[in-house]
Design an enzyme around this catalytic site. Sequence first.
Site, PDB file in Angstrom:
ATOM      1  N   GLN A 145       6.237  -3.861 -20.457  1.00  0.00           N
ATOM      2  CA  GLN A 145       5.077  -2.988 -20.351  1.00  0.00           C
ATOM      3  C   GLN A 145       4.508  -2.716 -21.732  1.00  0.00           C
ATOM      4  OE1 GLN A 145       5.976   0.128 -17.641  1.00  0.00           O
ATOM      5  NE2 GLN A 145       4.206   1.372 -18.154  1.00  0.00           N
ATOM      6  N   SER A 147      12.996  -5.323 -21.139  1.00  0.00           N
ATOM      7  CA  SER A 147      12.794  -4.232 -20.175  1.00  0.00           C
ATOM      8  C   SER A 147      12.236  -4.792 -18.865  1.00  0.00           C
ATOM      9  CB  SER A 147      11.885  -3.155 -20.774  1.00  0.00           C
ATOM     10  OG  SER A 147      11.768  -2.033 -19.932  1.00  0.00           O
ATOM     11  N   LEU A 148      11.020  -4.406 -18.484  1.00  0.00           N
ATOM     12  CA  LEU A 148      10.382  -4.966 -17.293  1.00  0.00           C
ATOM     13  C   LEU A 148      10.433  -6.495 -17.296  1.00  0.00           C
ATOM     14  CD1 LEU A 148       8.417  -4.877 -14.804  1.00  0.00           C
ATOM     15  CD2 LEU A 148       6.573  -4.960 -16.495  1.00  0.00           C
ATOM     16  N   ARG A 170      10.337   0.497  -8.851  1.00  0.00           N
ATOM     17  CA  ARG A 170      10.932   0.864 -10.150  1.00  0.00           C
ATOM     18  C   ARG A 170       9.974   1.730 -10.958  1.00  0.00           C
ATOM     19  NH1 ARG A 170      10.771  -1.517 -15.446  1.00  0.00           N
ATOM     20  NH2 ARG A 170      12.773  -1.478 -16.569  1.00  0.00           N
ATOM     21  N   HIS A 188      14.220   4.247 -20.301  1.00  0.00           N
ATOM     22  CA  HIS A 188      15.530   3.784 -20.758  1.00  0.00           C
ATOM     23  C   HIS A 188      16.419   4.881 -21.335  1.00  0.00           C
ATOM     24  CE1 HIS A 188      14.695  -0.345 -19.789  1.00  0.00           C
ATOM     25  NE2 HIS A 188      13.533  -0.238 -20.415  1.00  0.00           N
ATOM     26  N   GLN A 198      20.087  -0.838 -16.315  1.00  0.00           N
ATOM     27  CA  GLN A 198      19.037  -1.072 -17.305  1.00  0.00           C
ATOM     28  C   GLN A 198      17.992   0.036 -17.324  1.00  0.00           C
ATOM     29  OE1 GLN A 198      15.449  -2.614 -16.715  1.00  0.00           O
ATOM     30  NE2 GLN A 198      15.576  -4.477 -17.936  1.00  0.00           N
TER      31      GLN A 198
END
Length: 310
Positions: free
Chosen positions: A10, A90-91, A115, A199, A248
């Site tokens: 993102q 991440s994503l 999510r 996170h 995660q």
Amino acid sequence: MKIAFVFPGQGSQTVGMLDAWADSPAVQHAIGVANKALGQDLGALIAQGPDTDLNLTTNTQPAMLLSAVAMFEAWLEAGGALPDLMAGHSLGEYSALTAAGVLDLADAVKLVRIRANAMQDAVPVGVGAMAAVLNLDDDQIKDVCSLAAQDQVVEPVNFNAPGQIVIAGHKEAVERACEIAKTAGARRAVLLPVSAPFHSSLLEPAAQILEQALDQIELHSPRIPVINNVDVEMPVEIDDIKSALVRQAWHPVRWVETIQAMSAQGVTHIVECGPGKVLSGLVKRIDKNITVLSITDPSSLEQTLNSLKN
């Protein structure tokens, strides 16, 4: 030559990021699959905006996944070889797992929307924050966060590159950490324009929702190894992949270690596949011996194909 593909997270989204791919059957097919899965014209949102809507987390995450996976499908359509390894920031880990065949695209866009909503809902807007801190090492950042916490949460959450770390947690604690970091010698410590402390451990409630969602869809064994963010490992068992995705959401992105792991595996070339070139810059800072390429449009795809042939 050993090749790895990495997929951005993102923040790299822009209106029109798929415009150059109008003539690619693979990209147009992927858009159709995502639109049908979501019951939303995601392709039109990507093409036309407005950027205020595209930048909403609930839209950004499926839009970025769609764009990155579509570009990977265009790579294969053009005769590009399957890479030896993959990872995503991440994503972007969801994009990597989709490209590796673990997730079907239709399931993946629905999953990352769940999510996104769960991460956004876990902490009320204004309660959490994130900040980028430059020029301090990992141990210094951990010390700064310990000093700043004062019974609140502030933690390092993205180890992006040497001397480039993102912290997250309660807004007041993050602000305190920024001031302490500057005193400790940070070149910059600035709040980021995000809507949740991604996170951080404050996102643990989102992980529970994500775990329930993952239990409702079918995952497959990866056709390409994917190094995950949370453990810097390459699980092949479905339960292990699910566990890593759940954790995660509320654990740090260990990007420096991910690239170091690729280097240890003998990777010589890393291709960033998806909008923007954020990861390309990070990889160059982590390991100057790795050749970095990118696929953002048909022209860069062609350049990458030619570079890897030579």
